[in-house]
Scaffold this active site. Structure first.
Site, PDB file in Angstrom:
ATOM      1  N   SER A  97       0.835  -1.186   0.000  1.00  0.00           N
ATOM      2  CA  SER A  97       0.000   0.000   0.000  1.00  0.00           C
ATOM      3  C   SER A  97       0.874   1.241   0.000  1.00  0.00           C
ATOM      4  CB  SER A  97      -0.910   0.020   1.235  1.00  0.00           C
ATOM      5  OG  SER A  97      -1.646   1.225   1.294  1.00  0.00           O
ATOM      6  N   ARG A 299      -0.940  -4.053  -6.771  1.00  0.00           N
ATOM      7  CA  ARG A 299      -2.116  -4.626  -6.099  1.00  0.00           C
ATOM      8  C   ARG A 299      -3.373  -3.927  -6.592  1.00  0.00           C
ATOM      9  NH1 ARG A 299      -5.417  -7.678  -4.465  1.00  0.00           N
ATOM     10  NH2 ARG A 299      -5.607  -8.616  -2.399  1.00  0.00           N
ATOM     11  N   THR A 335      -7.442   1.434   5.126  1.00  0.00           N
ATOM     12  CA  THR A 335      -6.927   0.694   6.275  1.00  0.00           C
ATOM     13  C   THR A 335      -7.731   0.986   7.533  1.00  0.00           C
ATOM     14  OG1 THR A 335      -4.694   0.736   5.321  1.00  0.00           O
ATOM     15  CG2 THR A 335      -4.874   0.227   7.664  1.00  0.00           C
ATOM     16  N   CYS A 496      -1.556  -7.011 -17.021  1.00  0.00           N
ATOM     17  CA  CYS A 496      -0.836  -7.691 -15.939  1.00  0.00           C
ATOM     18  C   CYS A 496       0.454  -6.927 -15.646  1.00  0.00           C
ATOM     19  CB  CYS A 496      -0.502  -9.128 -16.333  1.00  0.00           C
ATOM     20  SG  CYS A 496       0.577  -9.961 -15.138  1.00  0.00           S
ATOM     21  N   CYS A 521       3.589 -14.253 -10.783  1.00  0.00           N
ATOM     22  CA  CYS A 521       2.383 -13.602 -10.278  1.00  0.00           C
ATOM     23  C   CYS A 521       2.621 -12.932  -8.931  1.00  0.00           C
ATOM     24  CB  CYS A 521       1.264 -14.633 -10.161  1.00  0.00           C
ATOM     25  SG  CYS A 521      -0.274 -13.983  -9.481  1.00  0.00           S
ATOM     26  N   CYS A 524      -1.903  -9.678  -7.575  1.00  0.00           N
ATOM     27  CA  CYS A 524      -2.628  -8.402  -7.603  1.00  0.00           C
ATOM     28  C   CYS A 524      -4.088  -8.591  -7.973  1.00  0.00           C
ATOM     29  CB  CYS A 524      -1.957  -7.417  -8.565  1.00  0.00           C
ATOM     30  SG  CYS A 524      -2.178  -7.806 -10.316  1.00  0.00           S
ATOM     31  N   CYS A 527      -5.829  -9.583 -13.396  1.00  0.00           N
ATOM     32  CA  CYS A 527      -6.263 -10.415 -14.517  1.00  0.00           C
ATOM     33  C   CYS A 527      -7.681 -10.931 -14.307  1.00  0.00           C
ATOM     34  CB  CYS A 527      -5.294 -11.571 -14.734  1.00  0.00           C
ATOM     35  SG  CYS A 527      -5.062 -12.647 -13.290  1.00  0.00           S
TER      36      CYS A 527
END
Length: 552
Positions: A97, A299, A335, A496, A521, A524, A527
């Site tokens: 983040s 992300r 958050t 991606c 990968c 995130c 896709c």
């Protein structure tokens, strides 16, 4: 060190010749093992353990819920077993983040967080908001009361903060199980949630059992909290099982490299390369010049807000945190709301899981009080007040129209207008066919401020066991070439941010094939969200696999 893309499985274009599409998806969720002779005679019984509460996901929401449950248990001198499973090998290792943390929920959870050593060390001293032209910027004043104001907030490395929360949870007696991915929702005979099962290990890439194959473990509970984060793998199943999205709008998303909304329409757009180009703006470059790139990650994040919140409770479980989506979009903060949802969930379920006699019509406890308390909290009020800001940008004036709307209706009315705007629909349905769009020419990275994709992915620390079924599964192996490539020019190779998907020529004959480099990968989920055919289904790999973010 540049990372070479590992060779993935193949899928070939269906043509008029005798060439057929070889199998790419070998995961048992698509290829059932009970129909596979290679699995005959394999022991499939799982060990089961019982807890009072099971929590899926060790992020801010899940850990806050676990902490609050044990605080309540200690206050009331009750025995309470709380188990939390997390797919990352360490707490916080999959947390990413650009966090500017609002400490309101943290203060509710730990009023003495400063004395406890919470890693909030950098208070915000100034806010700057600009609209960029190609080479210049237009300063925009942040008026008092606007959600972009950050006075009293802290810049944090969220992974470090999550690790600290994990330490607090363990001190209170929460059982943490990092490296265990919850792969399956378990149900009682009456249809209520019974718990979860962790992933099996020791399955070869072709879907066959290895000699070291072991079944996952079942964790049963009176109630299970699902806090998987944005676009959770199990939450998707629960949405369908209990029709939880019946009365809300589809969720809409952004990808967290820079705030690049995933509702874009041009299939040639690459979020990663847009980010690299953005860094060359003179105002940004002046900050980055002379610095060293030390890490990389990406992300997806929820941007649907108030309109996209699903039903939160169902027999045996409930949804918390960014799984249902409590992010305040104009604040770009989720958050504090995720933590508050975990706290409220704990306070709602505690009396029921500790009662001598269960007050529930189903075997898995149903706790509608959680949703009721959330709607009475500051979370609901906050999200309702900003509900129209994100969809207001879908207008003929675009960015400027959204800013005008925000200035008039939020700053003056504080979100009290008597209407609620709608989103445009699923992000996956926004792409236009490639023939209707212009390809985008991106500048080459300079290796100083902007970088290539593979060297970036190498800095994410991403690693998966190579000999396992790819966890990027396809519902139909023929769709990528027959539709995504044919109609949209293969957008997955651009959306991606980790180089997982590539279209390359077939070895023999004409045509293209899709290559999936699952080891790259970064989890995130882009896709799964943006695939125009909704053919990709992201599932958990073996526990412990994925990125290794060091306090990002």
């Amino acid at each position: 060190v540049k990372q070479k893309l590992p060779r993935g499985d193949l899928i070939t274009r269906r043509t008029c010749s005798s060439v057929t599409a070889p199998r790419i998806t070998t995961h048992y969720t698509i290829r059932p093992r009970d129909k596979d002779p290679r699995w005959e005679g394999v022991e499939m019984e799982r060990f089961a353990d019982q807890a009072d509460v099971v929590i899926v996901g060790g992020g801010p929401a899940g850990l806050s819920a676990a902490i609050r449950l044990k605080q309540l248990a200690n206050e009331h001198q009750k025995e309470l077993r709380v188990c939390l499973v997390e797919k990352a090998p360490q707490m916080g290792a999959h947390t990413l983040s650009g966090a500017c943390l609002e400490p309101s929920a943290l203060t509710e959870l730990f009023p003495d967080w400063k004395e406890r050593g919470a890693p909030l060390n950098t208070p915000v001293t100034e806010d700057v908001f600009n609209i960029f032209t190609k080479n210049h910027r237009i300063p925009v004043p942040i008026l008092p009361g606007l959600p972009m104001q950050n006075h009293g907030n802290y810049l944090v490395r969220l992974g470090n903060f999550v690790r600290w929360l994990g330490e607090q949870a363990e001190e209170l007696g929460v059982e943490l199980y990092p490296g265990y991915a919850a792969a399956e929702v378990l149900f009682h005979e009456d249809g209520s949630v019974k718990g979860v099962a962790t992933n099996d290990v020791g399955i070869a890439k072709d879907g066959s059992p290895k000699d070291v194959f072991e079944r996952g473990m079942e964790l049963h509970a009176k109630v299970t909290l699902f806090g998987e984060g944005c676009h959770g793998h199990l939450a998707k199943q629960l949405y369908k099982q209990f029709n939880l999205r019946e009365n809300c709008e589809p969720q809409t998303y952004a990808i967290g490299l820079k705030e690049v909304g995933l509702d874009y329409t041009n299939p040639y757009l690459s979020p990663f390369r847009e980010f690299q180009r953005w860094k060359h703006h003179p105002f940004v470059a002046a900050t980055l010049e002379g610095g060293q790139r030390i890490a990389y990650g990406a992300r997806a994040l929820n941007e649907g807000g108030f309109q996209s919140i699903p039903k939160l409770t169902f027999p045996g479980g409930l949804l918390i945190g960014c799984s249902p989506g409590f992010m305040n979009v104009p604040k770009i903060k989720g958050t504090h709301t995720a933590m508050k949802s975990g706290i409220l969930a704990a306070e709602a379920i505690f009396p029921k899981v500790t009662a001598e006699e269960a007050d529930s019509e189903t075997a898995g406890l149903h706790v509608p009080e959680y949703a009721e308390s959330l709607k009475s909290s500051w979370v609901w009020k906050e999200l309702h007040s900003v509900r129209n800001i994100r969809p207001s940008f879908h207008n003929p004036l675009g960015l400027y129209g959204g800013m005008i709307y925000t200035g008039i209706f939020y700053w003056i009315l504080r979100g009290k207008e008597p209407w609620t705007l709608k989103h445009r629909g699923l992000d996956a349905h926004q792409l236009k066919p490639a023939k209707e769009c212009t390809p985008i020419e991106y500048p080459k990275p300079d290796g100083k401020i902007s970088f290539d994709l593979l060297s970036s992915v190498a800095l994410s620390g991403t690693n998966h066991e190579g000999d396992q079924p790819p966890h990027l599964t396809l519902k139909d192996d023929s769709v990528p070439v027959a539709r995504n490539l044919a109609v949209y020019d293969g957008p997955e190779q651009r959306f991606c941010p980790a180089g997982v998907y590539e279209y390359v020529p077939v070895e023999t004959g004409d045509g293209m094939r899709l290559q999936i480099n699952a080891q790259n990968c970064v989890h995130c989920k882009t896709c799964d969200i943006k695939d125009p055919s909704q053919n990709i289904n992201w599932v958990v790999p073996e526990g412990g696999g994925g990125p290794a973010y060091n306090g990002m």
